[in-house]
Design a protein around this motif. Structure first.
Motif, PDB file in Angstrom:
ATOM      1  N   ASN A  22       0.820  -1.222   0.000  1.00  0.00           N
ATOM      2  CA  ASN A  22       0.000   0.000   0.000  1.00  0.00           C
ATOM      3  C   ASN A  22       0.853   1.270   0.000  1.00  0.00           C
ATOM      4  N   CYS A  41      -4.425   4.029   7.363  1.00  0.00           N
ATOM      5  CA  CYS A  41      -4.728   3.380   8.630  1.00  0.00           C
ATOM      6  C   CYS A  41      -3.708   2.263   8.837  1.00  0.00           C
ATOM      7  N   ARG A  43      -2.009  -0.504  12.213  1.00  0.00           N
ATOM      8  CA  ARG A  43      -2.288  -1.064  13.534  1.00  0.00           C
ATOM      9  C   ARG A  43      -1.642  -0.196  14.610  1.00  0.00           C
ATOM     10  N   ALA A  82      -6.032 -10.054   9.241  1.00  0.00           N
ATOM     11  CA  ALA A  82      -6.677  -8.870   9.824  1.00  0.00           C
ATOM     12  C   ALA A  82      -7.928  -8.460   9.047  1.00  0.00           C
ATOM     13  N   VAL A  86     -10.959  -5.719  10.054  1.00  0.00           N
ATOM     14  CA  VAL A  86     -10.972  -4.473   9.281  1.00  0.00           C
ATOM     15  C   VAL A  86     -12.351  -4.295   8.635  1.00  0.00           C
ATOM     16  N   GLY A 132       6.389  -7.934  -5.468  1.00  0.00           N
ATOM     17  CA  GLY A 132       6.765  -7.791  -4.067  1.00  0.00           C
ATOM     18  C   GLY A 132       8.244  -7.980  -3.844  1.00  0.00           C
TER      19      GLY A 132
END
Ligand code: NAP
Length: 309
Positions: A22, A41, A43, A82, A86, A132
Motif C-alpha cells: 500500500n 490506517c 495497527r 486482519a 478491518v 513484491g
C-alpha cells in the motif's frame, strides 16, 4: 503510465495498512495525482508516523472506520488475518458507491471474509498485484514496484463493471498488466507459483538451521551454491506468510501433495541411479525457465534500495 492526472481519479482514497504494497501504491497515487486526499490506517501509531514523515498521506488513524469515511476507494493492504476485523470495523462508515478493493495474496478467502460485511451499494473488487520483495513497512515501498508485473483481478459474479474498470485503470497507472480470473483459479495458480515455493524455502532454510554446528557454518559460507536464493525468500514476513498458508489451505495442500509425489519420484531415481529420468526432468524444467524469460517475468523489480524480487 506515469503522467499527472489533470483531475484526481478518486477524490478520497483510504489505504488500510501502509506496508510494502500500500505504501508503494500511495507513491503511485502521489506521483500521478490520482487521489485528492489519501487517508491511511495502520495497527500502530509508529507506522503511521513513518508514513506521514515520508509524505505518503494527508491524514492518518488507527481506526479503519475513521479512515474510510467519505472514501471513494478503499484499498485493504493488511495481512490476510486482519481482514475480518478491518471489514467489520469499517463497514458501517462506507458510503454508497464506494469501491472496496485489496491487494491480498489469496482471493477466495477475501470474498468470503469481506463481502458479508459490506452494505448494499458498495462494490467489492478483489485484486492481487503480483509484485513484491521480502521487505515490509512503509519505508520499503517504491512506486516502480508494480511496473510490467501482472495484477490479477477477481470480481465476484455480478460485480458492477464500471467499478471493475476503475480498479483496472488504477493498476494500469502503476504500470501493471491486467488479468481477470476467478478467485478459485487464482488461488490454485498462486499456490504453485508462489505459496509452495515459499514453503520449500522456509523448509530448506529451517533444515539447514537445524544442522549440527560445523556443518551449519559451512552452509552459510558456501551459500552462493543455490541456498542464498532460498534464504532471501525465507526472509519474507512471517505474519503475512502464516496468513497466506492458513487462508489458502486447500489449494496449498493440493499442490503440496503433487509436489511431494514428484519429489519422492526424484528421490527414487537418485537411489536407483536412473540418470536418464533425472536428465529428462531437468531438461523439461529448463524449458520452463526459457518461458519465464520470454514472458519478461525474470527481471527483479527496480528499486532505489534493493533489487529483490
Ligand atoms: P507489510 O509491509 O507487513 O504491512 C502490513 C500493514 O498492515 C502495516 O501497515 C500494518 O500496520 C497493517 N496492519 C496490520 N494489521 C492491521 C489491522 N488490524 N488494521 C489496520 N492495519 C493493520 O505488508 P505487505 O507486504 O504490504 O502486505 C500486505 C498485503 O499485501 C498482504 O495481504 C499480502 O498478502 C499482500 N501482498 C504482499 C506482497 C509482498 O511481496 N509483500 C505481494 C503481493 C501482495 P503496523 O505496521 O502498524 O502493524
Amino acid at each position: 503510465m506515469s503522467e499527472k492526472a489533470t483531475s484526481p481519479m478518486f477524490a478520497r482514497v483510504a489505504l488500510i495498512g501502509i506496508g510494502l504494497i500500500n505504501s508503494s501504491l500511495a507513491r503511485v497515487l502521489r506521483r500521478d495525482g490520482l487521489a485528492g486526499h489519501i487517508a491511511i490506517c495502520a495497527r500502530t501509531r509508529a507506522t503511521l508516523d513513518k508514513a506521514m514523515a515520508l509524505g505518503l498521506a494527508d491524514s492518518a488513524t488507527i481506526d479503519p472506520g475513521v479512515a474510510v469515511q467519505d472514501a471513494d476507494l478503499v484499498v485493504i493492504g493488511t495481512p490476510l488475518g486482519a481482514y475480518a476485523d478491518v471489514a467489520q470495523n469499517m463497514a458501517s462508515n462506507l458510503k454508497a458507491g464506494c469501491i472496496v478493493t485489496d491487494v491480498g495474496s489469496v482471493k477466495e478467502a477475501v470474498i468470503r471474509t469481506v463481502a458479508p460485511h459490506l452494505p448494499q451499494g458498495v462494490h467489492l473488487v478483489p485484486a492481487h498485484p503480483v509484485a513484491g520483495t521480502e521487505h515490509s513497512g512503509p519505508e520499503a515501498g517504491f512506486a516502480e514496484l508494480f511496473e510490467n508485473r501482472w495484477c490479477i483481478i477477481t470480481p465476484p459474479a455480478g460485480t458492477d463493471p464500471a467499478a471493475v474498470e476503475r480498479v483496472v485503470e488504477l493498476w494500469r497507472h502503476a504500470g501493471m498488466k491486467i488479468q481477470m480470473m476467478e478467485a478459485e483459479r487464482h488461488d490454485k495458480v498462486l499456490a504453485i507459483t508462489s505459496h509452495v515455493p515459499h514453503l520449500i524455502a522456509y523448509t530448506i532454510v529451517g533444515t539447514a538451521t537445524d544442522l549440527e554446528g560445523d556443518l551449519r557454518d559451512e552452509v552459510i559460507k558456501f551459500s552462493a551454491g543455490g541456498f542464498r536464493d532460498f534464504t532471501r525468500i525465507a526472509a519474507s514476513d512471517p505474519t503475512m506468510w502464516r496468513d497466506i498458508f492458513l487462508t489458502n489451505k486447500e489449494a496449498v495442500l493440493e499442490m503440496l501433495g503433487r509436489f511431494s509425489e514428484d519429489l519422492i519420484a526424484l528421490r527414487r531415481a537418485i537411489r536407483r541411479d536412473e540418470g536418464q529420468t533425472l536428465y529428462d526432468v531437468f531438461s523439461r524444467t529448463r524449458q520452463i525457465r526459457r518461458g519465464v524469460i520470454d514472458a519478461q517475468q525474470h527481471i527483479p523489480p527496480k528499486s532505489p534500495k534493493n533489487n529483490a524480487g
